[in-house]
Design a protein around this motif. Structure first.
Motif, short mmCIF file in Angstrom:
data_model
loop_
_atom_site.label_atom_id
_atom_site.label_comp_id
_atom_site.label_asym_id
_atom_site.label_seq_id
_atom_site.Cartn_x
_atom_site.Cartn_y
_atom_site.Cartn_z
N ASN A 142 11.64 73.24 -7.60
CA ASN A 142 12.17 71.91 -7.36
C ASN A 142 13.57 71.72 -7.92
N MET A 143 14.33 72.79 -8.05
CA MET A 143 15.70 72.66 -8.51
C MET A 143 16.52 71.98 -7.44
N LEU A 144 17.35 71.04 -7.86
CA LEU A 144 18.18 70.28 -6.94
C LEU A 144 19.64 70.69 -7.07
N PHE B 254 23.13 69.08 -5.87
CA PHE B 254 23.66 67.86 -5.32
C PHE B 254 24.98 68.10 -4.59
N SER C 241 29.71 63.63 -8.61
CA SER C 241 28.28 63.81 -8.37
C SER C 241 27.58 64.26 -9.65
N GLY D 24 8.15 72.64 -8.68
CA GLY D 24 7.73 72.48 -7.30
C GLY D 24 7.43 71.05 -6.93
N GLN E 275 11.36 65.36 -8.51
CA GLN E 275 11.97 64.87 -9.74
C GLN E 275 12.10 63.36 -9.66
#
Lengths: 111, 115
Positions: free
Chosen positions: A97-99, A101, B43, B101, B104
């Motif tokens: 779940n690494m984002l 951006f 950002s 997984g 967030q």
């Protein structure tokens, strides 16, 4: 390193106009998320698109995920002053779940 | 559900002092928490990922000795900015996930100003 290019960086339009924000990458993501952030606050998730070619609608907002899962767009119809804010796309890595951006699009809708 | 809080919401400190920022998951247990930094009109940039009970993983270019992260429980992670300098002034945002997984959930951010 996966990078997300977001365009335009800044957009100032009149109330009632339509607009599209683009998010492009050379990498494939497992999914892509769009957030909206108000000044001094954390980002708020608007939508997650998962399947290539997927289209999701949230009232006046339409989100599309490219067939190859490398790019996405956000289209706002009949923008309102309340839509003003920073819009961020974020790619979700295949490994978890690494984002990652994008650079963000600052939208200002004038009444 | 899935509420994340941060404390303080803003802090002003003198150069050379240390500042601790708390990130709490209020209604769920978060095995993974993330710390981001956001400069004005820019950002979010990931600083580090912390897993409960283990050392944080820092992104390239982030000094682990300067930005100390502790994830001692499933509902609390702390970021300590040590010997803060004006260039550390920024908006620090945490997020929490039930585990790897999973989605967030972001906190409201902490604005740090170092004089």
């Amino acid at each position: 390193t996966q990078l997300l290019e977001q365009s335009p960086q800044f957009l100032s339009i009149q109330e009632g106009e339509n607009l599209t924000v683009y998010c492009n990458s050379s990498s494939v993501f497992s999914s892509l998320q769009w957030y909206r952030q108000e000044p001094g606050e954390g980002p708020v998730l608007l939508v997650t698109v998962v399947t290539g070619g997927e289209v999701k609608k949230l009232k006046r907002l339409t989100f599309q995920f490219g067939d190859a899962r490398k790019d996405s767009s956000l289209h706002i119809t009949a923008a309102q002053p309340g839509d003003t804010g920073l819009y961020l796309c974020a790619g979700v890595s295949n490994a978890g779940n690494m984002l990652t951006f994008g650079g963000g699009t600052r939208l200002m809708v004038k009444p | 559900g899935a509420v994340v809080s941060q404390h303080p919401s803003w802090v002003i400190c003198k150069s050379g002092t240390s500042v601790k920022i708390e990130c709490r998951s209020l209604d769920f247990q978060a095995t993974t928490m993330f710390w981001y930094r956001q400069f004005p009109k820019q950002s979010l940039m990931l600083m580090a990922t912390s897993n409960e009970g283990s050392k944080a993983t820092y992104e390239q270019g982030v000094e682990k000795d300067k930005f100390l992260i502790n994830h001692a429980s499933l509902t609390l992670s702390t970021l300590t900015v040590t010997s803060a300098h004006p260039e550390d002034s920024s908006f620090y945002i945490c997020s929490a996930a039930r585990d790897r997984g999973h989605e967030q959930f972001f906190g409201p951010g902490t604005r740090l100003t170092v004089l």
